[in-house]
Design a protein around this motif. Structure first.
Motif, PDB file in Angstrom:
ATOM      1  N   PRO A   1       0.820  -1.219   0.000  1.00 41.46           N
ATOM      2  CA  PRO A   1       0.000   0.000   0.000  1.00 41.46           C
ATOM      3  C   PRO A   1       0.852   1.267   0.000  1.00 41.46           C
ATOM      4  O   PRO A   1       1.973   1.288   0.519  1.00 41.46           O
ATOM      5  CB  PRO A   1      -0.815  -0.128   1.296  1.00 41.46           C
ATOM      6  N   LEU A   2       0.299   2.321  -0.555  1.00 40.89           N
ATOM      7  CA  LEU A   2       1.061   3.552  -0.773  1.00 40.89           C
ATOM      8  C   LEU A   2       1.274   4.364   0.501  1.00 40.89           C
ATOM      9  O   LEU A   2       2.312   5.022   0.656  1.00 40.89           O
ATOM     10  CB  LEU A   2       0.322   4.406  -1.805  1.00 40.89           C
ATOM     11  N   ALA A   3       0.308   4.353   1.405  1.00 39.50           N
ATOM     12  CA  ALA A   3       0.319   5.255   2.561  1.00 39.50           C
ATOM     13  C   ALA A   3       1.607   5.129   3.367  1.00 39.50           C
ATOM     14  O   ALA A   3       2.032   4.023   3.728  1.00 39.50           O
ATOM     15  CB  ALA A   3      -0.885   4.973   3.459  1.00 39.50           C
ATOM     16  N   GLY A   4       2.222   6.274   3.662  1.00 32.11           N
ATOM     17  CA  GLY A   4       3.401   6.316   4.511  1.00 32.11           C
ATOM     18  C   GLY A   4       4.697   5.907   3.849  1.00 32.11           C
ATOM     19  O   GLY A   4       5.735   5.846   4.505  1.00 32.11           O
ATOM     20  N   THR A   5       4.687   5.652   2.550  1.00 34.81           N
ATOM     21  CA  THR A   5       5.889   5.194   1.855  1.00 34.81           C
ATOM     22  C   THR A   5       6.625   6.367   1.197  1.00 34.81           C
ATOM     23  O   THR A   5       6.144   7.503   1.190  1.00 34.81           O
ATOM     24  CB  THR A   5       5.538   4.167   0.764  1.00 34.81           C
ATOM     25  N   LEU A   6       7.769   6.070   0.625  1.00 36.39           N
ATOM     26  CA  LEU A   6       8.541   7.077  -0.112  1.00 36.39           C
ATOM     27  C   LEU A   6       7.726   7.632  -1.277  1.00 36.39           C
ATOM     28  O   LEU A   6       7.783   8.832  -1.576  1.00 36.39           O
ATOM     29  CB  LEU A   6       9.838   6.443  -0.622  1.00 36.39           C
ATOM     30  N   ALA A   7       6.954   6.770  -1.937  1.00 37.72           N
ATOM     31  CA  ALA A   7       6.128   7.209  -3.062  1.00 37.72           C
ATOM     32  C   ALA A   7       5.027   8.157  -2.597  1.00 37.72           C
ATOM     33  O   ALA A   7       4.690   9.121  -3.287  1.00 37.72           O
ATOM     34  CB  ALA A   7       5.530   6.009  -3.784  1.00 37.72           C
ATOM     35  N   ASP A   8       4.467   7.894  -1.435  1.00 37.25           N
ATOM     36  CA  ASP A   8       3.462   8.781  -0.867  1.00 37.25           C
ATOM     37  C   ASP A   8       4.069  10.157  -0.591  1.00 37.25           C
ATOM     38  O   ASP A   8       3.472  11.190  -0.890  1.00 37.25           O
ATOM     39  CB  ASP A   8       2.908   8.170   0.421  1.00 37.25           C
ATOM     40  N   SER A   9       5.290  10.187  -0.032  1.00 41.95           N
ATOM     41  CA  SER A   9       5.985  11.450   0.224  1.00 41.95           C
ATOM     42  C   SER A   9       6.264  12.191  -1.081  1.00 41.95           C
ATOM     43  O   SER A   9       6.123  13.416  -1.164  1.00 41.95           O
ATOM     44  CB  SER A   9       7.297  11.195   0.968  1.00 41.95           C
ATOM     45  N   TYR A  10       6.655  11.440  -2.107  1.00 43.57           N
ATOM     46  CA  TYR A  10       6.936  12.030  -3.423  1.00 43.57           C
ATOM     47  C   TYR A  10       5.704  12.753  -3.956  1.00 43.57           C
ATOM     48  O   TYR A  10       5.792  13.890  -4.446  1.00 43.57           O
ATOM     49  CB  TYR A  10       7.374  10.925  -4.379  1.00 43.57           C
TER      50      TYR A  10
ATOM     51  N   LEU B   1      -2.217  15.042  -2.169  1.00 43.81           N
ATOM     52  CA  LEU B   1      -2.294  14.648  -0.758  1.00 43.81           C
ATOM     53  C   LEU B   1      -3.100  13.379  -0.531  1.00 43.81           C
ATOM     54  O   LEU B   1      -3.016  12.789   0.546  1.00 43.81           O
ATOM     55  CB  LEU B   1      -2.908  15.792   0.061  1.00 43.81           C
ATOM     56  N   ARG B   2      -3.865  12.968  -1.509  1.00 43.62           N
ATOM     57  CA  ARG B   2      -4.764  11.820  -1.300  1.00 43.62           C
ATOM     58  C   ARG B   2      -4.420  10.645  -2.194  1.00 43.62           C
ATOM     59  O   ARG B   2      -5.275   9.839  -2.529  1.00 43.62           O
ATOM     60  CB  ARG B   2      -6.212  12.250  -1.543  1.00 43.62           C
TER      61      ARG B   2
ATOM     62  N   ARG C   1       0.396   2.024  -5.915  1.00 45.62           N
ATOM     63  CA  ARG C   1       1.065   1.177  -4.920  1.00 45.62           C
ATOM     64  C   ARG C   1       2.543   1.561  -4.862  1.00 45.62           C
ATOM     65  O   ARG C   1       3.018   2.406  -5.620  1.00 45.62           O
ATOM     66  CB  ARG C   1       0.918  -0.301  -5.297  1.00 45.62           C
ATOM     67  N   PHE C   2       3.274   0.897  -3.988  1.00 43.86           N
ATOM     68  CA  PHE C   2       4.701   1.187  -3.803  1.00 43.86           C
ATOM     69  C   PHE C   2       5.495  -0.115  -3.843  1.00 43.86           C
ATOM     70  O   PHE C   2       5.081  -1.137  -3.303  1.00 43.86           O
ATOM     71  CB  PHE C   2       4.926   1.878  -2.460  1.00 43.86           C
ATOM     72  N   HIS C   3       6.634  -0.063  -4.530  1.00 42.98           N
ATOM     73  CA  HIS C   3       7.573  -1.186  -4.535  1.00 42.98           C
ATOM     74  C   HIS C   3       8.902  -0.667  -3.985  1.00 42.98           C
ATOM     75  O   HIS C   3       9.486   0.260  -4.525  1.00 42.98           O
ATOM     76  CB  HIS C   3       7.772  -1.712  -5.957  1.00 42.98           C
TER      77      HIS C   3
END
Length: 348
Positions: free
Chosen positions: A131-140, A147-148, A156-158
């Motif tokens: 899941p994307l939340a809280g990951t580097l991709a979310d910060s990006y 923001l959402r 998603r994030f890998h």
């Protein structure tokens, strides 16, 4: 002397070698050769199919030019008479062929890896994400005003996504933002990767320092990264555009409106309309390739009885509008570009 079709077919068998010889300013990206134009200038507007049944076919998205490799030889060399074009093609076909990179990088037993269909590989990679939340991709995304992003199931994030240099064949891995490309039924046909830098510098999270930090895999033609598309339901109004981040920004400002990111101008022009579509808002991209995508999609929409409406930013792009004008002024600008009915339905 071979006929024109036979010569084009022979050239297509060596499509990448033709591109490296005549379009040396370009580079390979997946199954395509990308370059600026037939004048061999740097850029990405002209693309040549390197494999499959369309190997050797090329299109310049900026000018609308297209053809086969025989046409490409003619254009790059500035030839007019077919005899001269054929002579140039025969000369090229008589040159020794360099050993392909792929054949030099197989293992000691000369057994290349088993190739899966690209759509299957895309689905497999998406299953390996988190899941994307809280990951580097979310910060990006947050640093770009999105923001959402974590609310969208398509994102998603890998943490360590495979990356292969298309020139040297070397492989490494980077964290990546992964977006699912789906068809009208919601089935994953491909994925889009944005490779990110894992080092948090003074400018925050950014794209990895690569020649092509964005890559797609699988079936993109006619499909898109979709946000807020209802499952098994008709979609009467939607917005479509090229860039993933551009369309995410519009999704943030236009809550409730189904949004589609086709990822390139050519794929935007070929986007398949969902059942029941009556109006489509097309997010403008200012470059020549972007105009080509808008014109192509608008023409197809009109042929299908769908009303195409172009949404344009006030500044260079919608990201600049959000950053420099703010969400309120961006919303006010978009309100003027929507039909009164859609403004009431989709704007806060």
């Amino acid at each position: 002397m071979l006929s024109a079709s036979d010569l084009a077919g022979r050239l297509a068998q060596h499509a990448e070698a033709v591109c490296r010889h005549y379009l040396s300013a370009g580079r390979r990206a997946g199954n395509y050769w990308l370059v600026g134009d037939v004048g061999n200038n740097q850029g990405r507007s002209l693309y040549v199919h390197l494999v499959g049944p369309r190997a050797g076919r090329w299109t310049d998205a900026a000018t609308g030019q297209f053809g086969d490799l025989l046409d490409l030889v003619r254009e790059t060399r500035g030839l007019v008479d077919f005899r001269d074009v054929a002579e140039e093609a025969h000369h090229f076909l008589s040159l020794p062929r360099p050993e392909p990179v792929s054949s030099r990088t197989t293992d000691a037993h000369n057994s290349p890896p088993v190739e899966r269909p690209t759509a299957e590989r895309a689905r497999r990679l998406f299953r390996m994400t988190q899941p994307l939340a809280g990951t580097l991709a979310d910060s990006y995304l947050r640093e770009r005003g999105i923001l959402r992003g974590s609310r969208h199931a398509a994102l998603r994030f890998h943490p360590s996504c495979y990356y292969r240099d298309l020139v040297t064949g070397r492989t490494t891995s980077y964290p990546a933002l992964i977006a699912a490309v789906t068809d009208a039924a919601g089935a994953i046909t491909g994925i889009h990767r944005t490779y990110l830098s894992s080092a948090l510098g003074p400018n925050g999270v950014g794209k990895a320092k690569l020649d092509d930090p964005r890559r797609a895999l699988g079936g993109l033609l006619g499909n898109a990264v979709r946000f807020r598309f209802p499952v098994n339901a008709s979609v009467t109004v939607l917005a479509a555009g090229e860039g993933l981040e551009t369309m995410l920004l519009l999704s943030h400002v236009l809550p409730g409106l189904p949004i589609a990111a086709a990822l390139t101008a050519n794929h935007l022009a070929a986007f398949r309309f969902p059942p029941g579509c009556q109006r489509i808002y097309i997010a403008a991209d200012a470059d020549a390739a972007g105009r080509h995508g808008i014109e192509g999609l608008s023409r197809r929409a009109q042929e299908c009885g769908i009303l195409p409406l172009v949404m344009s930013p006030e500044l260079g792009d919608f990201n600049e509008d959000l950053r420099w004008l703010g969400p309120d002024q961006m919303t006010a600008s978009l309100r003027l570009q929507l039909t009164p009915e859609d403004a009431v339905t989709f704007l806060p």
